[in-house]
Design a protein around this motif. Structure first.
Motif, short mmCIF file in Angstrom:
data_model
loop_
_atom_site.label_atom_id
_atom_site.label_comp_id
_atom_site.label_asym_id
_atom_site.label_seq_id
_atom_site.Cartn_x
_atom_site.Cartn_y
_atom_site.Cartn_z
N GLY A 199 71.14 46.72 -66.10
CA GLY A 199 71.28 46.14 -67.07
C GLY A 199 70.66 44.70 -66.97
N GLY A 202 67.53 42.85 -68.90
CA GLY A 202 67.45 43.14 -70.73
C GLY A 202 66.42 42.13 -71.30
N ARG A 255 78.56 45.73 -67.91
CA ARG A 255 79.22 47.20 -69.10
C ARG A 255 77.58 48.00 -69.01
NH1 ARG A 255 81.77 43.54 -73.89
NH2 ARG A 255 79.86 42.46 -72.57
N ARG A 258 74.73 46.36 -70.99
CA ARG A 258 74.74 45.11 -71.34
C ARG A 258 74.22 44.35 -70.15
NH1 ARG A 258 78.27 44.41 -75.17
NH2 ARG A 258 78.22 46.21 -77.03
N ARG A 261 77.48 38.92 -68.00
CA ARG A 261 78.05 38.12 -68.14
C ARG A 261 78.23 36.62 -66.96
NH1 ARG A 261 83.11 40.37 -71.11
NH2 ARG A 261 82.61 41.68 -68.97
N THR A 275 78.50 34.80 -73.11
CA THR A 275 77.30 36.00 -72.87
C THR A 275 76.39 36.27 -73.88
OG1 THR A 275 79.63 37.88 -74.02
CG2 THR A 275 77.33 38.86 -74.59
N GLU A 283 67.03 45.26 -79.08
CA GLU A 283 67.57 46.29 -78.49
C GLU A 283 67.33 47.60 -79.15
OE1 GLU A 283 71.80 46.36 -79.31
OE2 GLU A 283 71.76 44.80 -77.85
#
Length: 425
Positions: A199, A202, A255, A258, A261, A275, A283
């Motif tokens: 993740g 991203g 997660r 994601r 964080r 976050t 997305e």
């Protein structure tokens, strides 16, 4: 029943002077503790001194970081000091392969008590900061090193050469300055690179996959990325803390799907979670590999990232929160600070209902939190402040699951490095 935090006999010997932090090696049973002008390396197998690094700095050593990996069996540690420099040390295991293999790699820790401290060599000094180096951190690959200072700057250095051939002693290699970041308005207390986890890529359509966060005396956190021109830019400023942000840590196991964080802790007595907000269109459609194209710098501000404070932990501490640590194994967070309290938190897995931000006491923070206090220990180091807390794997004889069970390690003004067992009924 709630978790139980109980002390394990402390590392030996006591240092008898303020110790700033204890930094576990990412894969070996070693932990490094800066104090005065030295760094003591403790063995997690024996809970005792493995070696001591001295003579590299003229003033107190404030921080340390292990370079990821063990290229050609070598071990590297970088230290940051009040003398405004960072120093690179290497442990040349070729001199004593048996000692490194037995005591360090496999965690036996017996029969090698007289470890030759000259096996550690001070190889290289990184100079440039005008005041003391507060924090240092390696990127996940070990290619980049970030240093931060009282001079309000963050420097990024790149390891551009090994500096030693097969069978040769490590001389520290060659390092170059690739960026000097000067946007903070106060001392930069801490830096941390986003870990190499699922993740993390991203937002890499806009920037490189390396992401750096910095925390400051100016009460803010900044997020930095390298753009397609090779320039390191601030892509977000996280505002919400009401006093010095002492430090931060990225989520070690985010997660699914994601972006990790960010955990921050402050002199305002709070621990917070931030976050990254990702637009639905991004997305669904994904990112192009080179969105900059021919866009001039003046138009790139629209590509800034938006972060929000999504959780403020329940208030436990009565004074500054100096340190917090996020477990990759359990997802629990532990914090410690000026009041001597050690607190343990867990996140409620149930989805949190939408929060009316206008009803919150702080507009930058949610009114409720998913995080709950599981346990708290008062006077963890007696009347002394606790400067640092970290999760760490156990290799000592008191565990039946060496290298698997986690413990907490706290470091304080009393010069004691204290491990803690966390039992979850």
């Amino acid at each position: 029943m709630p978790p139980i935090i109980t002390p394990i006999p402390p590392f030996q010997p006591d240092l008898y002077q303020r110790a700033w932090a204890s930094i576990p090696h990412p894969s070996l049973p070693l932990i490094a503790t800066p104090h005065a002008t030295s760094v003591t390396i403790f063995s997690l197998a024996t809970l005792s001194k493995h070696s001591v690094l001295t003579g590299g700095h003229a003033r107190s050593v404030r921080t340390a970081a292990w370079q990821p990996g063990m290229s050609a069996g070598r071990l590297r540690l970088v230290t940051g000091s009040f003398d405004a420099t960072a120093g690179l040390w290497s442990y040349n295991s070729d001199k004593d392969k048996k000692g490194l293999e037995k005591e360090v790699k496999f965690g036996e820790g017996e029969g090698d008590e007289e470890e030759e401290e000259e096996d550690w060599e001070f190889n290289l000094v990184l100079e440039g900061h005008e005041n003391e180096v507060k924090s240092i951190a390696f990127s996940p690959t070990g290619q980049y090193l970030a240093t931060s200072s009282r001079d309000k700057s963050v420097w990024i250095w790149e390891d551009v050469g090994d500096g030693a051939g097969p069978g040769e002693e490590d001389d520290g290699g060659e390092w170059e300055t690739v960026a000097v970041l000067n946007e903070h308005e106060g001392d930069v207390k801490a830096v941390a690179w986003c870990p190499d986890v699922e993740g993390r890529v991203g937002m890499s359509g806009r920037y490189s996959s390396d992401v750096l966060a910095s925390a400051s005396y100016d009460n803010t956190v900044r997020i930095w990325r390298e753009d397609s021109d090779g320039e390191w830019v601030c892509v977000a400023v996280l505002e919400g803390h009401e006093a010095t942000v002492w430090g931060l840590q990225w989520e070690p196991r985010p997660r699914e799907g994601r972006f990790p964080r960010l955990l921050t802790f402050s002199a305002d007595k709070t621990v917070r979670i931030w976050t990254l907000k990702v637009e639905e269109a991004e997305e669904e459609e994904g990112m192009t590999n080179n969105p900059w194209g021919g866009i001039p710098n003046t138009m790139r501000t629209e590509l800034k990232e938006e972060w929000e404070c999504t959780d403020v932990f329940p208030r436990v501490h009565s004074r500054d929160v100096y340190s917090a640590t996020w477990s990759k194994d359990t997802g629990m967070v532990a914090s410690a600070g000026s009041d001597g309290i050690i607190a343990l938190y867990a996140e409620d897995a149930t989805p949190k209902e939408d929060v009316d931000m206008e009803s919150a006491t702080n507009a930058a923070a949610p009114a409720t939190s998913r995080w709950k206090v599981l346990a708290a220990v008062e006077d963890g180091h007696g009347p002394y402040e606790i400067n640092h807390i970290t999760w760490c794997k156990r290799f000592d004889p008191g565990t039946e699951r060496k290298g698997e069970e986690e413990m907490l390690v706290t470091t304080g003004d009393d010069g004691v490095v204290r491990p803690w067992q966390v039992r979850i009924p």
